[in-house]
Motif scaffolding. Structure first.
Motif, mmCIF file in Angstrom:
data_model
loop_
_atom_site.group_PDB
_atom_site.id
_atom_site.type_symbol
_atom_site.label_atom_id
_atom_site.label_comp_id
_atom_site.label_asym_id
_atom_site.label_seq_id
_atom_site.Cartn_x
_atom_site.Cartn_y
_atom_site.Cartn_z
ATOM 1 N N GLY A 223 -13.331 25.731 -33.051
ATOM 2 C CA GLY A 223 -13.074 24.290 -32.581
ATOM 3 C C GLY A 223 -11.711 24.066 -32.704
ATOM 4 N N LYS A 226 -10.005 25.001 -29.558
ATOM 5 C CA LYS A 226 -10.571 24.124 -28.322
ATOM 6 C C LYS A 226 -9.814 22.694 -28.422
ATOM 7 N N ALA A 227 -9.738 22.222 -29.757
ATOM 8 C CA ALA A 227 -9.024 21.020 -30.006
ATOM 9 C C ALA A 227 -7.547 21.086 -29.565
ATOM 10 N N LEU A 230 -6.983 20.151 -25.896
ATOM 11 C CA LEU A 230 -7.140 18.723 -25.400
ATOM 12 C C LEU A 230 -5.723 18.281 -24.842
ATOM 13 N N ILE A 235 -4.989 14.144 -28.818
ATOM 14 C CA ILE A 235 -4.685 14.637 -30.122
ATOM 15 C C ILE A 235 -3.914 13.918 -30.984
ATOM 16 N N GLU A 238 -5.760 11.529 -33.887
ATOM 17 C CA GLU A 238 -6.306 12.111 -34.921
ATOM 18 C C GLU A 238 -5.381 11.689 -35.982
ATOM 19 N N LEU A 246 -2.440 20.456 -34.502
ATOM 20 C CA LEU A 246 -3.093 20.954 -33.105
ATOM 21 C C LEU A 246 -1.907 20.895 -32.115
ATOM 22 N N LEU A 386 -12.854 13.997 -30.486
ATOM 23 C CA LEU A 386 -12.189 15.400 -31.024
ATOM 24 C C LEU A 386 -13.353 16.446 -31.331
ATOM 25 N N PHE A 387 -14.229 15.835 -32.280
ATOM 26 C CA PHE A 387 -14.967 16.762 -33.155
ATOM 27 C C PHE A 387 -16.469 16.933 -32.292
ATOM 28 N N LEU A 389 -16.398 19.119 -30.419
ATOM 29 C CA LEU A 389 -16.406 20.427 -29.956
ATOM 30 C C LEU A 389 -16.947 21.582 -30.872
ATOM 31 N N SER A 392 -14.216 24.162 -36.623
ATOM 32 C CA SER A 392 -12.951 24.661 -36.586
ATOM 33 C C SER A 392 -12.724 26.152 -36.380
#
Length: 392
Positions: A223, A226-227, A230, A235, A238, A246, A386-387, A389, A392
């Motif tokens: 994850g 993946k994040a 973005l 981002i 967050e 990130l 975001l989450f 996905l 982590s």
């Protein structure tokens, strides 16, 4: 008068017929009652016989088995038996480990040290590969130390391998490689990325614990990776620390190349593998670590863990290039058995070093020029979060 006599005669005949009918009905009733009585008697006799048989069986069981104790007696007896079992097991353990004093623990620790010195990097890497094969084939041995072996570990630790892995709960490193206590020095952080603390921990493992193998392991469905893919505007919504981490990962992802991958699963693997390679390149910037690699005292490997199958793919190892290179070069032929390719890397004075993002994060990232990233334009609609996905 004659009519009266006739009526009386008729009445007498009717009365006689009625009496005859009554007696006939009574005989039938008596016959039915007799049959019913006979059937009831038979059933009663059968029931008595059944009771006699059950009583005999119960008496026979009582003769064969002793009388059952009361609950209090059972509790007292169970306590005594448990105490006797514990004492017996303790006596057996003490007998098997008789004389295992602190001096014996020191001797066992020295034995661990000797076994560690006798193991070479190639042997350690092969041991990790065999351990993973046991894990994903369902033949893991789950090596665990006894109380006395753990006591020997108090003296010192002799891990043969160090791992920079992800903090994802689905990626327990020691379990994946079927290793036990004291076998691996594990550093876990979201996205298995280098920063000040993770790199310092690995430096300690290499220079002080003298590990023989250094792994950087990404995993399927990460994850954090993946994040990091973005858009920056998303981002930045967050928390500051998470956003900085990130964005530090994002610099190392070659998004222009990744955009050419259209299959979702292939994209996931390629993004994770790219991130792993960037962290390996960051470790290559450490001169002391590269000296260990050049001296054949350390094997530096990048690998990918597939959650769905349990298999670890050792896809790249670092070797010394025959001549200085401005950029590391991947050669599709590994040196060690079970490794697909090698990353030839030899630092010269002109090679750009890893940079720090001042004022934001201490995360080690390659030079941004080495992997250009085009910042996507912000779409007009609101972000979806975001989450969503996954882990982590």
């Amino acid at each position: 008068m004659a009519g009266g006599v006739d009526m009386m005669c008729l009445s007498g005949a009717a009365f006689g017929a009625a009496i005859a009918t009554l007696f006939s009905s009574r005989r039938q009733t008596n016959d039915r009652d007799a049959i019913t009585h006979h059937m009831l008697m038979q059933q009663q006799q059968m029931f008595q016989q059944f009771q006699m048989q059950a009583l005999q069986q119960q008496q026979q069981q009582q003769v064969e088995q002793p009388t059952q104790p009361s609950p209090q007696e059972r509790q007292m007896k169970g306590t005594q038996e448990t105490s006797e079992d514990v004492q017996g097991n303790l006596s057996m353990e003490v007998g098997a480990w008789e004389g295992f004093s602190m001096e014996d623990a020191r001797n066992r620790s020295e034995q661990y040290r000797a076994d560690f010195k006798d193991s070479g990097p190639t042997e350690v890497l092969s041991s990790l590969q065999r351990g993973n094969a046991r894990f994903w084939t369902g033949c893991a041995v789950r090596p665990e130390k006894s109380a006395f072996e753990r006591r020997a570990l108090i003296m010192a630790q002799f891990p043969k391998a160090a791992v920079l892995g992800c903090s994802d709960s689905r990626v327990p490193v020691e379990v994946i490689f079927d290793q036990g206590l004291g076998d691996m020095f594990v550093v876990r952080v979201a996205g298995n990325c280098l920063d000040t603390s993770t790199k310092a921990s690995l430096q300690y493992a290499v220079h002080h614990l003298k590990v023989k193998v250094l792994l950087v392991m990404g995993h399927e469905g990460c994850g954090a990776v993946k994040a990091a893919g973005l858009p920056v505007w998303q981002i930045e919504k967050e928390p500051a620390e998470l956003a900085d981490a990130l964005k530090g990962m994002k610099v190392g992802l070659n998004e222009k190349r990744l955009k050419n991958v259209h299959d979702s699963r292939a994209y996931d693997r390629e993004a994770v593998v790219t991130n792993v390679r960037r962290q390996v390149e960051g470790l290559c910037e450490d001169e002391a670590i590269m000296q260990k690699v050049e001296a054949k005292e350390l094997i530096l490997v990048g690998c990918f863990y597939e959650i769905s199958s349990g298999i670890v793919d050792f896809f790249m190892e670092v070797t010394e290039a025959p001549e200085p290179k401005s950029q590391p070069e991947v050669v599709m032929r590994g040196i060690s058995s079970g490794v697909q390719s090698r990353l030839e890397y030899r630092k010269d004075g002109k090679t750009p070093t890893a940079t720090l993002q001042k004022g934001k994060s201490s995360r080690m990232v390659p030079d941004p020029d080495a992997s250009p990233v085009r910042e996507p334009d912000a779409p007009p609609q609101a972000p979806t979060g975001l989450f969503g996905l996954g882990g982590s």
